[in-house]
Design an enzyme around this catalytic site. Sequence first.
Site, PDB file in Angstrom:
ATOM      1  N   GLY A  12      -1.668 -36.689  -0.996  1.00  0.00           N
ATOM      2  CA  GLY A  12      -1.164 -35.322  -0.850  1.00  0.00           C
ATOM      3  C   GLY A  12      -2.133 -34.463  -0.059  1.00  0.00           C
ATOM      4  O   GLY A  12      -3.345 -34.572  -0.213  1.00  0.00           O
ATOM      5  N   ASP A 133      -6.238 -31.685  -7.715  1.00  0.00           N
ATOM      6  CA  ASP A 133      -6.313 -32.024  -9.145  1.00  0.00           C
ATOM      7  C   ASP A 133      -7.760 -32.111  -9.644  1.00  0.00           C
ATOM      8  O   ASP A 133      -8.008 -32.071 -10.845  1.00  0.00           O
ATOM      9  CB  ASP A 133      -5.638 -33.378  -9.407  1.00  0.00           C
ATOM     10  CG  ASP A 133      -4.206 -33.412  -8.925  1.00  0.00           C
ATOM     11  OD1 ASP A 133      -3.611 -32.338  -8.751  1.00  0.00           O
ATOM     12  OD2 ASP A 133      -3.679 -34.519  -8.713  1.00  0.00           O
ATOM     13  N   ARG A 168       6.677  -8.965 -21.350  1.00  0.00           N
ATOM     14  CA  ARG A 168       7.178 -10.337 -21.323  1.00  0.00           C
ATOM     15  C   ARG A 168       6.055 -11.349 -21.484  1.00  0.00           C
ATOM     16  O   ARG A 168       4.888 -11.054 -21.213  1.00  0.00           O
ATOM     17  CB  ARG A 168       7.842 -10.625 -19.974  1.00  0.00           C
ATOM     18  CG  ARG A 168       9.231 -10.092 -19.895  1.00  0.00           C
ATOM     19  CD  ARG A 168       9.805 -10.328 -18.516  1.00  0.00           C
ATOM     20  NE  ARG A 168      11.197  -9.905 -18.483  1.00  0.00           N
ATOM     21  CZ  ARG A 168      11.842  -9.520 -17.391  1.00  0.00           C
ATOM     22  NH1 ARG A 168      11.216  -9.503 -16.228  1.00  0.00           N
ATOM     23  NH2 ARG A 168      13.102  -9.156 -17.455  1.00  0.00           N
ATOM     24  N   MET A 175       0.088 -27.596 -11.183  1.00  0.00           N
ATOM     25  CA  MET A 175      -0.029 -29.038 -10.917  1.00  0.00           C
ATOM     26  C   MET A 175      -1.271 -29.622 -11.591  1.00  0.00           C
ATOM     27  O   MET A 175      -1.931 -28.957 -12.379  1.00  0.00           O
ATOM     28  CB  MET A 175      -0.067 -29.276  -9.415  1.00  0.00           C
ATOM     29  CG  MET A 175       1.257 -29.125  -8.722  1.00  0.00           C
ATOM     30  SD  MET A 175       1.082 -29.551  -6.975  1.00  0.00           S
ATOM     31  CE  MET A 175       2.795 -29.723  -6.505  1.00  0.00           C
ATOM     32  N   GLY A 176      -1.586 -30.856 -11.243  1.00  0.00           N
ATOM     33  CA  GLY A 176      -2.793 -31.498 -11.771  1.00  0.00           C
ATOM     34  C   GLY A 176      -2.570 -32.911 -12.286  1.00  0.00           C
ATOM     35  O   GLY A 176      -3.506 -33.550 -12.742  1.00  0.00           O
ATOM     36  N   GLU A 229       1.259 -29.338 -15.659  1.00  0.00           N
ATOM     37  CA  GLU A 229       2.466 -30.175 -15.534  1.00  0.00           C
ATOM     38  C   GLU A 229       2.362 -31.478 -16.330  1.00  0.00           C
ATOM     39  O   GLU A 229       3.365 -32.133 -16.585  1.00  0.00           O
ATOM     40  CB  GLU A 229       2.728 -30.505 -14.065  1.00  0.00           C
ATOM     41  CG  GLU A 229       1.653 -31.384 -13.429  1.00  0.00           C
ATOM     42  CD  GLU A 229       1.958 -31.804 -12.001  1.00  0.00           C
ATOM     43  OE1 GLU A 229       3.037 -31.494 -11.481  1.00  0.00           O
ATOM     44  OE2 GLU A 229       1.082 -32.459 -11.390  1.00  0.00           O
ATOM     45  N   ARG A 270       9.604 -15.651 -19.046  1.00  0.00           N
ATOM     46  CA  ARG A 270       9.997 -16.012 -17.683  1.00  0.00           C
ATOM     47  C   ARG A 270       9.050 -17.123 -17.232  1.00  0.00           C
ATOM     48  O   ARG A 270       7.866 -17.125 -17.586  1.00  0.00           O
ATOM     49  CB  ARG A 270       9.853 -14.830 -16.718  1.00  0.00           C
ATOM     50  CG  ARG A 270      10.852 -13.721 -16.945  1.00  0.00           C
ATOM     51  CD  ARG A 270      12.279 -14.122 -16.559  1.00  0.00           C
ATOM     52  NE  ARG A 270      13.205 -13.011 -16.653  1.00  0.00           N
ATOM     53  CZ  ARG A 270      13.802 -12.592 -17.773  1.00  0.00           C
ATOM     54  NH1 ARG A 270      13.551 -13.209 -18.920  1.00  0.00           N
ATOM     55  NH2 ARG A 270      14.637 -11.571 -17.753  1.00  0.00           N
ATOM     56  N   ARG A 279      -0.750 -26.229  -2.893  1.00  0.00           N
ATOM     57  CA  ARG A 279      -1.361 -27.140  -1.912  1.00  0.00           C
ATOM     58  C   ARG A 279      -1.526 -26.485  -0.545  1.00  0.00           C
ATOM     59  O   ARG A 279      -2.100 -27.082   0.370  1.00  0.00           O
ATOM     60  CB  ARG A 279      -0.490 -28.395  -1.798  1.00  0.00           C
ATOM     61  CG  ARG A 279      -0.508 -29.264  -3.038  1.00  0.00           C
ATOM     62  CD  ARG A 279      -1.046 -30.642  -2.737  1.00  0.00           C
ATOM     63  NE  ARG A 279      -0.223 -31.322  -1.785  1.00  0.00           N
ATOM     64  CZ  ARG A 279       0.739 -32.207  -2.107  1.00  0.00           C
ATOM     65  NH1 ARG A 279       0.947 -32.513  -3.369  1.00  0.00           N
ATOM     66  NH2 ARG A 279       1.443 -32.791  -1.181  1.00  0.00           N
TER      67      ARG A 279
END
Length: 361
Positions: A12, A133, A168, A175-176, A229, A270, A279
């Site tokens: 990536g 990551d 809220r 990511m990770g 994630e 939310r 990225r």
Amino acid sequence: MKRRIGILTSGGDCPGLNCVIRAVVSHAIQTYDWEVVGIPYATQGLLERKTVPLSIHSWNLHGIDPLLNMGGTILGTINRGDTLAHADEILSGYEAIAIDALIAIGGDGSLNIIHQLAVLGNWHLVAIPKTIDNDVAFTERSIGFDTAVNTIVDAINRLTFTAASHDRVMIIEVMGRTAGHLALYSGIAGGADVILIPEVPYSIQGICNHLGELRHGWQRQFAIIVVSEGISVSAEDTDSASSCMINKCGKGQYIAEKIANCSNHLIDTRVSVLGHIQRGGIPSALDRLTATMFGKVAVDLIAQEQYDRMLAWQNGKVVTFPIEDVINHNPSLVDPHGDLIQTAQCLGIYIGEDILVKKSK
Ligand code: F6P
């Protein structure tokens, strides 16, 4: 001897890759008078025997060098899993492009594959760690991580104001993969109230209690939750009838649903999934610096004929390790008993169940 070296970016993309290319090209040409070629799309370029010439001024635009602040990679990249199925063609491609050594910039998965190819083909390989990551072993930071952390912190800053305005709970999914470094660093730096990472077990009840304490104990009506994630379903969650099973709708959405349930839908949530925004972007100063130093040292290693090594950042210095050792210790995960986790807890952030470090008064 005038050498011809190759450079590729694999896995990536992330901000800072072009800074490495820039440093390698500048140093190899100006200091050693070598030739540098780029290999487009990593092993795909080797397979297709493609190279692009790289020279110091080839990318200048009106005297401006864009590589320093351009995200992504000018060489292109791939992160496919079937590379080793084409090993023979890749090995012949490597022979055909006639390079003396290869600098590969990659993360956990790519380094593993390229190392295996290098062993088979007797390549002269030097590796540079990159990944948002930050899960490559032995290096305190990999290229792209710092920029991604800054991007997430910026998102948290923005979400905090709208969260506060509407009372809220904002959930930010980051990511990770299996590592929680991105969530942990950005959550602490961004002032999150809850940080959920794969390395530390959490409970829905624990999160709900914490939100209740913030609302009723501290009169804080909004909250920021950073969710990695890679988290698993909470151990106490036996609700197989959940309308949002964790792998189908994303971890942020899963946590939002659980908070809605445990608060009898009184808490308004939310979810923002930051995705590939993490990225992108202009590399941070720290990523540029790390990339530049890695690029310089990679060229020096080739000059010293020290191969099969990966560069790492440790205690303010670039050091090197055998790639095989790095692979055997990957992925490098968050230490659940480390200083950052303790710091988060001492600041009152909910980070998990079993590792509370409350001191007796
Ligand atoms: O490894 C970097 C990373 O951005 C992970 O954090 C994420 O899970 C994955 O790559 C996404 O991969 P892709 O770009 O293939 O969707």
